[in-house]
Design an enzyme around this catalytic site. Structure first.
Site, PDB file in Angstrom:
ATOM      1  N   CYS A  81       0.876   3.965   8.630  1.00 39.90           N
ATOM      2  CA  CYS A  81       0.645   4.785   7.447  1.00 39.90           C
ATOM      3  C   CYS A  81       1.848   5.698   7.252  1.00 39.90           C
ATOM      4  O   CYS A  81       2.335   6.286   8.228  1.00 39.90           O
ATOM      5  CB  CYS A  81      -0.620   5.619   7.652  1.00 39.90           C
ATOM      6  SG  CYS A  81      -1.000   6.717   6.279  1.00 39.90           S
ATOM      7  N   LEU A  82       2.316   5.828   6.016  1.00 33.95           N
ATOM      8  CA  LEU A  82       3.466   6.705   5.759  1.00 33.95           C
ATOM      9  C   LEU A  82       3.155   8.162   6.091  1.00 33.95           C
ATOM     10  O   LEU A  82       4.078   8.950   6.287  1.00 33.95           O
ATOM     11  CB  LEU A  82       3.907   6.572   4.292  1.00 33.95           C
ATOM     12  CG  LEU A  82       4.477   5.203   3.901  1.00 33.95           C
ATOM     13  CD1 LEU A  82       4.822   5.182   2.422  1.00 33.95           C
ATOM     14  CD2 LEU A  82       5.689   4.839   4.750  1.00 33.95           C
ATOM     15  N   GLY A 124       2.285   0.574   0.686  1.00 32.88           N
ATOM     16  CA  GLY A 124       1.234   1.180  -0.123  1.00 32.88           C
ATOM     17  C   GLY A 124       1.313   2.688  -0.034  1.00 32.88           C
ATOM     18  O   GLY A 124       1.823   3.235   0.944  1.00 32.88           O
ATOM     19  N   HIS A 135      -7.860   6.228   1.613  1.00 38.07           N
ATOM     20  CA  HIS A 135      -7.182   7.517   1.392  1.00 38.07           C
ATOM     21  C   HIS A 135      -7.854   8.324   0.278  1.00 38.07           C
ATOM     22  O   HIS A 135      -7.841   9.558   0.305  1.00 38.07           O
ATOM     23  CB  HIS A 135      -5.721   7.310   0.994  1.00 38.07           C
ATOM     24  CG  HIS A 135      -4.770   7.176   2.148  1.00 38.07           C
ATOM     25  ND1 HIS A 135      -4.575   8.174   3.080  1.00 38.07           N
ATOM     26  CD2 HIS A 135      -3.936   6.173   2.506  1.00 38.07           C
ATOM     27  CE1 HIS A 135      -3.658   7.774   3.963  1.00 38.07           C
ATOM     28  NE2 HIS A 135      -3.259   6.566   3.639  1.00 38.07           N
ATOM     29  N   GLN A 145      -1.453  11.304  -0.734  1.00 38.57           N
ATOM     30  CA  GLN A 145      -0.320  11.364   0.200  1.00 38.57           C
ATOM     31  C   GLN A 145       0.866  12.106  -0.389  1.00 38.57           C
ATOM     32  O   GLN A 145       1.761  12.521   0.350  1.00 38.57           O
ATOM     33  CB  GLN A 145       0.111   9.951   0.621  1.00 38.57           C
ATOM     34  CG  GLN A 145      -0.932   9.247   1.479  1.00 38.57           C
ATOM     35  CD  GLN A 145      -0.460   7.875   1.885  1.00 38.57           C
ATOM     36  OE1 GLN A 145      -0.609   6.927   1.148  1.00 38.57           O
ATOM     37  NE2 GLN A 145       0.146   7.769   3.067  1.00 38.57           N
ATOM     38  N   HIS A 173      -6.894   0.044   3.211  1.00 31.65           N
ATOM     39  CA  HIS A 173      -6.247   1.241   3.765  1.00 31.65           C
ATOM     40  C   HIS A 173      -6.018   2.290   2.666  1.00 31.65           C
ATOM     41  O   HIS A 173      -6.350   3.466   2.840  1.00 31.65           O
ATOM     42  CB  HIS A 173      -4.913   0.829   4.402  1.00 31.65           C
ATOM     43  CG  HIS A 173      -4.090   1.955   4.929  1.00 31.65           C
ATOM     44  ND1 HIS A 173      -3.818   2.111   6.271  1.00 31.65           N
ATOM     45  CD2 HIS A 173      -3.447   2.981   4.298  1.00 31.65           C
ATOM     46  CE1 HIS A 173      -3.065   3.200   6.434  1.00 31.65           C
ATOM     47  NE2 HIS A 173      -2.820   3.739   5.253  1.00 31.65           N
ATOM     48  N   GLU A 174      -5.461   1.852   1.534  1.00 28.99           N
ATOM     49  CA  GLU A 174      -5.129   2.813   0.466  1.00 28.99           C
ATOM     50  C   GLU A 174      -6.394   3.360  -0.192  1.00 28.99           C
ATOM     51  O   GLU A 174      -6.452   4.547  -0.519  1.00 28.99           O
ATOM     52  CB  GLU A 174      -4.202   2.173  -0.564  1.00 28.99           C
ATOM     53  CG  GLU A 174      -2.857   1.695  -0.029  1.00 28.99           C
ATOM     54  CD  GLU A 174      -2.107   2.732   0.788  1.00 28.99           C
ATOM     55  OE1 GLU A 174      -2.251   3.942   0.530  1.00 28.99           O
ATOM     56  OE2 GLU A 174      -1.383   2.322   1.713  1.00 28.99           O
TER      57      GLU A 174
HETATM   58 ZN    ZN Z   1      -1.919   5.469   4.663  1.00 33.01          ZN
END
Ligand code: ZN
Length: 159
Positions: free
Chosen positions: A88-89, A46, A134, A51, A130-131
């Protein structure tokens, strides 16, 4: 399409609120394509627009080969809980234990600005929560139970 630079924890942009998308534009379509490229390149499941430095309410998710483009997403229902590790990226090589709903029902708009709903359990439910966080400047590290730990060795084992 192109790979975009992923912002990392500590970058202020990850802590800002994102704006609603009013209409689809060629530029936003390009952004969404780039978000998929960036997510797949980084082997993530995701990615949210902030991000990659864009404060718009757009996320892309693909946990099992089914991609979801979620524009202006909102959780309509959630129930029960699941507790498990999450990464998380924007926090590369790390993970932590987070409790999320076991089930969510969400609404969103696709690339053609058509509204749809998705019901999700397991990893997809976790990824949606999670997304969506953000988009409001919330990171999983805010919710983690215990310590954030290093997962790079474990990830290599899985490959
Ligand atoms: Zn993330």
């Amino acid at each position: 399409m192109a790979i975009r630079n992923i912002r990392e924890l500590g970058d202020d942009i990850l802590r800002k609120n994102c704006r609603e998308v009013r209409e689809m534009t060629p530029r936003l379509r390009e952004l969404i394509g780039d978000m998929y490229d960036t997510m797949y390149e980084a082997q993530g499941v995701g990615l949210a627009a902030p991000q990659v430095g864009i404060l718009k309410r757009i996320v892309v998710i693909d946990v099992d080969g089914t991609p979801y483009t979620m524009i202006n997403p909102r959780i309509l229902e959630s129930r029960d809980t699941q507790t498990g590790s999450e990464g998380c990226l924007s926090v590369p090589g790390k993970a932590g234990i987070v409790t999320r709903p076991a089930y969510v029902k969400a609404e969103a708009w696709n690339e053609d600005m058509e509204r749809y709903e998705v019901e999700a359990e397991g990893l997809l439910a976790r990824a949606i929560c999670h997304e969506l966080d953000h988009l409001d400047g919330v990171m999983y590290v805010d919710l983690v139970e215990g310590d954030i730990y290093d997962v790079e060795a474990a990830e290599e084992d899985e490959e």
